[in-house]
Design a protein around this motif. Structure first.
Motif, short mmCIF file in Angstrom:
data_model
loop_
_atom_site.label_atom_id
_atom_site.label_comp_id
_atom_site.label_asym_id
_atom_site.label_seq_id
_atom_site.Cartn_x
_atom_site.Cartn_y
_atom_site.Cartn_z
N ASP A 79 -87.16 -40.30 -3.46
CA ASP A 79 -87.24 -40.17 -2.00
C ASP A 79 -88.30 -39.11 -1.67
O ASP A 79 -88.12 -37.93 -1.92
N GLU A 80 -89.41 -39.57 -1.13
CA GLU A 80 -90.54 -38.66 -0.90
C GLU A 80 -90.21 -37.51 0.04
O GLU A 80 -90.67 -36.39 -0.14
N GLN A 81 -89.41 -37.82 1.08
CA GLN A 81 -89.03 -36.76 2.02
C GLN A 81 -88.18 -35.70 1.32
O GLN A 81 -88.34 -34.50 1.55
N ASN A 416 -78.53 -38.04 0.77
CA ASN A 416 -79.17 -38.19 -0.53
C ASN A 416 -79.09 -39.60 -1.08
O ASN A 416 -79.33 -39.82 -2.26
N GLY A 417 -78.71 -40.56 -0.24
CA GLY A 417 -78.59 -41.93 -0.72
C GLY A 417 -77.17 -42.33 -1.09
O GLY A 417 -76.87 -43.50 -1.19
N ARG B 42 -79.64 -38.06 8.47
CA ARG B 42 -80.81 -38.58 7.73
C ARG B 42 -82.13 -38.15 8.35
O ARG B 42 -83.16 -38.17 7.69
N LYS B 45 -84.30 -34.76 7.21
CA LYS B 45 -85.22 -34.69 6.07
C LYS B 45 -86.66 -34.53 6.53
O LYS B 45 -87.52 -35.35 6.23
#
Lengths: 470, 259
Positions: A79-81, A416-417, B42, B45
């Motif tokens: 995850d780039e962010q 975080n997914g 979300r 981030k």
């Protein structure tokens, strides 16, 4: 105003000055930092060309955005962010000379799990962190407050926050908790009684026999959710349990220094004749495992009690209860026990500690996760994980069919997914059941103790853990 | 969809007096609106707040297909609103400053409510956004006025503790220190507190634990330094972190750990 309480004493010791606006400038003894709320604060310091005033009083780790699947923790993160946030934190702590427990460090984990277990949090301290669950640290007799990013800027640039003293409410918990009725059930009961906004303007001092009997990890769970009751801070007086917990911790004083500090710790306890602004008494004897039926942590009920009918609730609560039940599908008049469960989540700054996983393991040992349930166990820190693996507790989770992960905030807030999908119902040993909190706006979160969550995993429905173990 | 294209052009400037904020209103019914609703996690981030205005009530404003619903933040009549009118315990939950940042960048400059969660109110003060309170009846009356008159101007007078609308002045409450800070333009607490850095160091030096948990110190070094601040002479030159401390007394007890 209160007088002679631990809160009064800690405040007095840390007060630096009266500010022109009437607030007090308060020194922060321990500043904890993570990747999500700090980068903007460092940006503000750079804008002003100011350096970190007390880098040695700040400790950083990474928790909110880190993957918990071991294979996904390789850098750079997929995850780039997330990778950008983590890199930014690494650059910032490096430049400022701040201690950092990063990915791969055995001390990495959720700030509120890490600081107590490392012995960083000590009685009589002020603790601040850009996270509302900083109230957790009160379990050791410290005053912990959650702060926003502008206040992180304040702590970084001055070592202080501007704060206003609150009223102190003593919460006296009489009686004794039954086996399988836990600290989590206790704090959910307190929030149910006093409401999600009952603590606004207050600091909670938890005491009484049932609180004294709790070990530190139980007290951490109680203080952690003070904010869910609207109280920015909550604490328990330090006692023998506290001192024994601290003895031998990496950052706790040692030997003669320990004894000297212990005298200081004793001295900051509330006086026997301390004055409180308010005293509330709660009885632990009749308490049973609790679960939430709604979309805030006060919307909770005993596992066998009927879910309330909105029509029976006071004016201000009725409409919210109706909306909450429309979302969760809880049926008024019926108990939550028997509700089908899709996901079980163990972990978080509330219940991600060694004793929480032991408690859950005792329920699932020799049993299998229901075939329709996805069950995930996420230790609150790498220290917790490694300790449990040493003890072989992880084997219990593996054998039962739980996913066994590495440390992070994970599905508590789904950054975080790790998340819920669709309208999944999750029994979660976390702290917030807000709509969308776990990553899907249709999903339902039922808060419970680790034991109750573990019981739900093996039965596939909400069930009293006592019925599973007996 | 932000409320208009220029919502960040007039962000409150640090140190500016905020005596009054005014504009059209936006009523948001319901109690216990948490900061997860205001900005879902979300969208945290991001390493700056610049885009936060886009994420205000992101999920609440969309239906299951992702299309805009009739949430007040979507309704054309409230476009450009500056004054948000809310219920009880607004902003509870997470401490994320992203929440008031999102509202501010969407266009909100002041909030009237039955009550506010503490951290949220603090965060608003840090940004120069007044949060004022009134009883439920008063708030609901204002909400229905705004709903009926979305083009009408509403003013929060921070100094006089009044909300002015429809030719009336309604008394509201504001935390004394928040009021003082906003009116005097002293809501930039970092600058204010940094002026006291010497006192900060004195306070820190009195604390029994300040030497004991220094993360770079070994425990046996603590034993000597805990009660004996003046043995730390080596660190008095160690003042490279700020100008204010060059006058001497290093009381932060870092004991030369910056080597």
């Amino acid at each position: 105003m209160s007088e002679g309480t631990l809160y009064d004493k800690v405040w007095e010791r840390h007060k630096v000055a009266d500010l022109p606006d009437g607030r007090d400038q308060l020194f922060v003894g321990l500043h904890l930092m993570h990747e999500v709320t700090s980068p903007q604060a460092f940006g503000m310091l750079r804008e002003r060309d100011v350096e970190v005033a007390f880098p040695e009083r700040t400790v950083a780790t990474t928790d909110h955005i880190v993957p918990t699947e071991p294979a996904e923790r390789e850098r750079p993160l997929a995850d780039e962010q997330a990778e950008t946030m983590l890199s930014e934190l690494e650059r910032n702590v490096e430049a400022a000379g701040i201690e950092f427990f990063g990915l791969g460090d055995e001390r990495q984990g959720i700030t509120h799990v890490v600081a107590p277990e490392q012995g960083l949090t000590q009685p009589g301290m002020t603790v601040a962190c850009g996270d509302s669950h900083t109230s957790t640290h009160g379990a050791l007799g410290a005053i912990g407050v959650g702060i926003g990013t502008s206040q992180i800027r304040d702590v970084l640039s001055t070592g202080c926050i501007a704060a206003e003293k609150q009223d102190v409410r003593r919460i006296e918990v009489e009686g004794s908790l039954d086996e399988w009725v836990t600290a989590k059930d206790l704090i959910l009961t307190i929030i149910r009684e006093l409401g999600v906004d009952g603590g606004v303007g207050h600091v909670y001092e938890y005491g009484g026999p049932a609180v004294r009997e709790l070990d530190i990890e139980g007290r951490l769970a109680v203080c952690n959710m003070s904010i869910e009751g609207g109280a920015r801070a909550g604490y328990v007086q330090p006692d023998e349990t506290t001192y024994e917990y601290l003895r031998g911790k990496p950052f706790a004083p040692e030997g003669e220094a320990f004894e000297r500090h212990r005298e200081e710790w004793e001295a900051i306890r509330s006086e026997p004749d301390a004055e409180y602004d308010d005293v509330v008494t709660i009885d632990a004897d009749e308490m049973e495992p609790l679960v939430t039926w709604g979309t805030n942590p006060a919307q909770a009920t005993g596992i066998h009690e009927p879910v309330p009918d909105p029509d029976d609730l006071p004016d201000g609560k009725r409409e919210a209860a109706r909306e909450a039940q429309a979302h969760t599908g809880a049926t008024p008049g019926e108990p939550m026990a028997g509700t089908d469960v899709d996901v079980v989540f163990l972990g978080t700054c509330t219940n991600g500690r060694v004793s929480d996983f032991r408690e859950a393991a005792a329920v699932i040992e020799g049993r299998q996760v229901d075939e329709d349930v996805r069950a995930v166990a996420v230790p609150g820190s790498e220290t917790v994980r490694l300790r449990l693996e040493e003890e072989g507790v992880d084997e219990v989770f593996h054998e039962a069919g739980f996913e066994w992960r590495e440390a992070g905030c994970s599905m508590c807030l789904a950054m975080n997914g790790d998340q819920l999908y669709g309208d999944e119902l999750c029994v979660s040993a976390s702290n917030r059941n807000y709509v969308g909190r776990q990553g899907s706006t249709e999903a339902r979160t039922v808060l419970s103790s680790p034991a109750t969550a573990a019981a739900a995993a093996v039965r596939g429905e909400i069930v009293d853990p006592r019925e599973v173990v007996e | 969809m932000s409320s208009d294209s220029d919502t960040t052009a007039d962000l409150p400037e640090h140190g500016a007096s905020v005596e009054r904020v005014a504009g059209t209103g936006l009523p948001l019914p319901g109690d216990d609106v948490d900061t997860d609703q205001i900005v879902p996690a979300r969208f945290l981030k991001a390493v700056t707040f610049d885009e936060m205005g886009e994420y205000a009530f992101y999920d609440a404003r969309r239906d299951e297909n992702g299309d805009f619903n009739d949430h007040p933040f979507n309704r054309p009549e409230y476009r450009g609103a500056r004054i948000l009118v809310v219920g009880d315990n607004f902003g509870c939950g997470s401490s994320r400053e992203h929440a008031p940042q999102a509202l501010l960048r969407w266009g909100i400059r002041g909030i009237v409510g039955v009550s506010f969660a503490e951290i949220f109110a603090d965060n608003c003060s840090s940004l120069g956004v007044p949060t004022v309170t009134a009883d439920r009846e008063t708030v609901e009356e204002l909400q229905s006025f705004v709903a009926d008159n979305p083009d009408a101007g509403i003013e929060i007078d921070v100094r006089k503790e009044r909300v002015v609308y429809d030719g009336r002045e309604v008394e509201v409450g504001i935390d004394d220190s928040a009021q003082a800070a906003l009116v005097d333009g002293q809501w930039d607490t970092a600058t204010m507190m940094r002026a006291n850095l010497d006192q900060v160091k004195q306070t820190a030096a009195q604390l029994p634990y300040v030497d004991s948990v220094d993360v770079d110190d070994l425990p046996d070094e603590d034993d000597q330094s805990t009660t004996n601040a003046d043995t730390d002479d080596a660190s008095t030159t160690n003042a490279d972190t700020d100008d204010a401390s060059t006058t001497g007394a290093d009381t932060d007890g870092d004991g030369g750990s910056e080597e």
